[in-house]
Design a protein around this motif. Sequence first.
Motif, PDB file in Angstrom:
ATOM      1  N   ARG A   1      43.461  24.780  38.729  1.00 51.22           N
ATOM      2  CA  ARG A   1      43.718  25.604  39.825  1.00 51.22           C
ATOM      3  C   ARG A   1      43.457  27.317  39.740  1.00 51.22           C
ATOM      4  O   ARG A   1      42.847  27.851  40.982  1.00 51.22           O
ATOM      5  CB  ARG A   1      45.505  25.466  39.961  1.00 51.22           C
ATOM      6  CG  ARG A   1      45.998  24.254  40.355  1.00 51.22           C
ATOM      7  CD  ARG A   1      46.927  24.332  40.238  1.00 51.22           C
ATOM      8  NE  ARG A   1      47.410  22.895  40.855  1.00 51.22           N
ATOM      9  CZ  ARG A   1      47.280  21.035  40.303  1.00 51.22           C
ATOM     10  NH1 ARG A   1      46.686  21.524  38.770  1.00 51.22           N
ATOM     11  NH2 ARG A   1      47.554  19.893  40.405  1.00 51.22           N
ATOM     12  N   ALA A   2      43.996  28.038  38.149  1.00 50.79           N
ATOM     13  CA  ALA A   2      42.722  29.348  38.326  1.00 50.79           C
ATOM     14  C   ALA A   2      41.374  29.271  38.361  1.00 50.79           C
ATOM     15  O   ALA A   2      41.101  30.321  39.493  1.00 50.79           O
ATOM     16  CB  ALA A   2      43.186  29.270  36.991  1.00 50.79           C
ATOM     17  N   PHE A   3      40.490  28.251  38.090  1.00 55.78           N
ATOM     18  CA  PHE A   3      39.140  28.437  38.615  1.00 55.78           C
ATOM     19  C   PHE A   3      38.707  27.910  39.695  1.00 55.78           C
ATOM     20  O   PHE A   3      37.754  29.406  40.601  1.00 55.78           O
ATOM     21  CB  PHE A   3      38.607  27.213  37.645  1.00 55.78           C
ATOM     22  CG  PHE A   3      37.120  27.113  37.643  1.00 55.78           C
ATOM     23  CD1 PHE A   3      36.228  28.038  37.129  1.00 55.78           C
ATOM     24  CD2 PHE A   3      36.043  26.190  38.289  1.00 55.78           C
ATOM     25  CE1 PHE A   3      35.421  28.715  37.376  1.00 55.78           C
ATOM     26  CE2 PHE A   3      34.993  26.526  38.447  1.00 55.78           C
ATOM     27  CZ  PHE A   3      34.238  27.808  37.754  1.00 55.78           C
ATOM     28  N   HIS A   4      39.573  27.236  40.834  1.00 52.25           N
ATOM     29  CA  HIS A   4      39.306  26.829  42.220  1.00 52.25           C
ATOM     30  C   HIS A   4      40.065  28.869  42.465  1.00 52.25           C
ATOM     31  O   HIS A   4      38.896  28.123  43.575  1.00 52.25           O
ATOM     32  CB  HIS A   4      40.020  25.917  42.591  1.00 52.25           C
ATOM     33  CG  HIS A   4      39.790  25.463  43.965  1.00 52.25           C
ATOM     34  ND1 HIS A   4      40.604  26.483  45.468  1.00 52.25           N
ATOM     35  CD2 HIS A   4      39.282  24.695  44.352  1.00 52.25           C
ATOM     36  CE1 HIS A   4      40.724  25.782  46.473  1.00 52.25           C
ATOM     37  NE2 HIS A   4      39.416  24.387  45.869  1.00 52.25           N
ATOM     38  N   TYR A   5      41.084  29.451  42.683  1.00 47.84           N
ATOM     39  CA  TYR A   5      41.292  30.492  43.381  1.00 47.84           C
ATOM     40  C   TYR A   5      40.208  30.962  43.063  1.00 47.84           C
ATOM     41  O   TYR A   5      39.714  31.678  43.844  1.00 47.84           O
ATOM     42  CB  TYR A   5      42.914  31.233  42.518  1.00 47.84           C
ATOM     43  CG  TYR A   5      43.027  32.328  43.139  1.00 47.84           C
ATOM     44  CD1 TYR A   5      43.782  31.999  44.619  1.00 47.84           C
ATOM     45  CD2 TYR A   5      42.187  33.452  41.787  1.00 47.84           C
ATOM     46  CE1 TYR A   5      43.751  33.450  44.650  1.00 47.84           C
ATOM     47  CE2 TYR A   5      42.971  34.401  43.254  1.00 47.84           C
ATOM     48  CZ  TYR A   5      43.147  34.939  43.827  1.00 47.84           C
ATOM     49  OH  TYR A   5      44.280  35.954  44.422  1.00 47.84           O
ATOM     50  N   HIS A   6      39.183  31.291  42.069  1.00 46.65           N
ATOM     51  CA  HIS A   6      38.558  32.646  42.092  1.00 46.65           C
ATOM     52  C   HIS A   6      37.354  32.354  42.264  1.00 46.65           C
ATOM     53  O   HIS A   6      36.486  33.593  42.937  1.00 46.65           O
ATOM     54  CB  HIS A   6      38.506  33.077  40.772  1.00 46.65           C
ATOM     55  CG  HIS A   6      39.831  33.661  40.041  1.00 46.65           C
ATOM     56  ND1 HIS A   6      39.780  34.600  39.751  1.00 46.65           N
ATOM     57  CD2 HIS A   6      40.945  33.184  38.838  1.00 46.65           C
ATOM     58  CE1 HIS A   6      41.461  35.254  39.237  1.00 46.65           C
ATOM     59  NE2 HIS A   6      41.854  33.907  38.953  1.00 46.65           N
ATOM     60  N   PHE A   7      36.818  31.505  42.065  1.00 47.79           N
ATOM     61  CA  PHE A   7      35.907  30.570  43.041  1.00 47.79           C
ATOM     62  C   PHE A   7      35.946  30.901  44.319  1.00 47.79           C
ATOM     63  O   PHE A   7      34.656  30.580  45.044  1.00 47.79           O
ATOM     64  CB  PHE A   7      34.450  29.742  42.339  1.00 47.79           C
ATOM     65  CG  PHE A   7      34.885  29.056  42.514  1.00 47.79           C
ATOM     66  CD1 PHE A   7      33.925  28.208  43.327  1.00 47.79           C
ATOM     67  CD2 PHE A   7      35.720  27.790  42.047  1.00 47.79           C
ATOM     68  CE1 PHE A   7      34.313  26.664  44.119  1.00 47.79           C
ATOM     69  CE2 PHE A   7      36.067  26.263  42.156  1.00 47.79           C
ATOM     70  CZ  PHE A   7      35.158  25.671  43.200  1.00 47.79           C
TER      71      PHE A   7
END
Length: 658
Positions: free
Chosen positions: A245-251
């Motif tokens: 979820r964090a990765f999705h938010y940042h990219f």
Amino acid sequence: MTVRKPLLTVGALILAAGILFAGAGTEEASSQPAATPAGKYQEAPMLAALVAAGELPPVDQRLPEVPSVADLVPEIGRYGGTLNVFSVNERPWNDLTAESVDNGSSNLLQFTPEGGIIPDLALSYELADDAKSMTLALRKGTKWSDGEPFTADDIVFVFEDMHWHPEVETWAILSGVTGVTKIDDYHVRYEMDDPYPVLEVQLGAWPGSQWVSFHPKHYLKKWHINHNPDANAVAKEEGFEDWTRAFHYHFWWSPKKDIEQPTMMPWRFTDFTTTVRTYERNPYYFQVDAEGNQLPYIDTIVSTLVDRETYQLKAISGEADIAFMRTSVDNWSLYKQNESSGGYTVSGAPGILSADLGLALNQNHDDAELRALFQDVRFRRALSVAIDRDDLNKAIYLGLGTPLQATMLPSTTFYKEAWGQAYTEYDPDKANGLLDEVGLSERDRDGFRIGPGGDALLVTIEWSNTLSTPPAAFELIKEYWEEVGIKVGLRPVENSLFSERGDSTDHAFRARKMETVEEVAFYLEPNRADVGGLGFAWAPAWEQWLQANDDIDSGKNTLADFADGKLPGEEPPQEMKDLHRWVGELSTTRFGSSEFRALAQQIWDLHAENLYIIGTVGLQPVPVLAKENLGNVRTSFPMAADYAGNLGIDAQHLFWRQ
């Protein structure tokens, strides 16, 4: 082996493109020098000031060893200034805000005005004769907007750690690519199990952009478990459940939340509030103009969020420096009336839609009797000839469109005039005769035809509440069809519900714009012509069966993976299987080849005869409103255009004359 050489160096011949831009010229431009610190290349004054203060490297160190020289340079511009634009939502698809701007401005490859493909972010490329591999050379010294090197790692990362990672959700994967190998920092090889010549075209259009083809590994790896064993802990510190979820938010980019994410676009995202997004020039942007001036010319883009009505008011008042994404041809007179007071000019970019309003009848309706009626081509033809397209064009589109069936654009090399004219003549007598033939000869006291169930036949047209087609167009369609005895319901629905209902089989008509019918766009996304037609959803059960069957053929699934050991949906007739096969075979042909044209003609011959999607009026120009002193305004679409936002491609050339 196909070999593409690097772009020409500064001072070499630049392809002429005056027909694509307003105000093109060179005599005046030669007297408009850019601010120039000492060195090989020139830069904007705001960047020169940062260099002088020691806060930024010199421009020669920020550009690649061999910069990309844009092939569309109609007028050498001036540096500086701000562009004010308006958006109707926080998504990328608004005027000059496709994060930022449209992806055609920073692709690995690019199209020339003549339709050729040349390198852009890439320095050169080689496509193997069997189209099973491609080797890409990158420009040494190219940098992300934060100054970090752009290398082969950023391409490999997007495949191995994003597209092919089972826990990462991405979009628009290059499906034919099965392997990506880093040769060295500046060379990468794509590998394909089967011939995949479409890759060359994909990398020259939007799939060759940051959204699909590369991402900043150096920045994003912090949140990816493959590169940071503590990624879950980092995610929890930021308030996310886990690393995915964090990765999705940042990219992710629709809408973009992490404005710190480095970009290869001309402008970088620097600030946003609930209503305003601000972009400033990317100091490391890799393109220069013919005189060695680093692009873009404009310093800042400010986008303000407004509602659709306010958008029109901002455009005609002149508060918008440029507007095209939410303009509409039915407001043409209003735009022209306010040109002088608003200080702008209006031009019409030739349209790229074959139908502003396409109507698709569900071939797989739940009701067996209605399904049989809807599958009767005579019924669809009757509805088509019942539409007075000349009247619709004059009443809704001020006569600026062209009565046309839902098909490819007439500009395509394989176009047949018969496609655009198929069953478009206004002939209510013929419509009445056909409707009588299919068993709808009885009418109720109000004159509506009695359907299979014994009551007046009612067909309801559904469309997304975000569709920009004027509501009055639907009212006219209702009027035309009710004149021949077909009772019509009109139902605009919330966009997410509209998408959800596309997977169901209980809808009758769905309405959308007929887009992706420019030749390159169709080659890249032929699914528009496939069974079901993507968002038109004219055969959802057949489409579901065909997709599941493809998964079995490819080895992705076996029959045992499906409930009761049966394919979902409904097995389609042979002609639908043929259509699906033809669409799939397009990606194995080379763009523009005789094989490509032959397949395309088979596909659209079938559509013209069967009217799975009924067209109305197409080729409406897109109104482009731009301030009088704004230079290099694009007034026609580039190759591979599929929506109005493509008018933002090459916005790095926009500049203020004074």
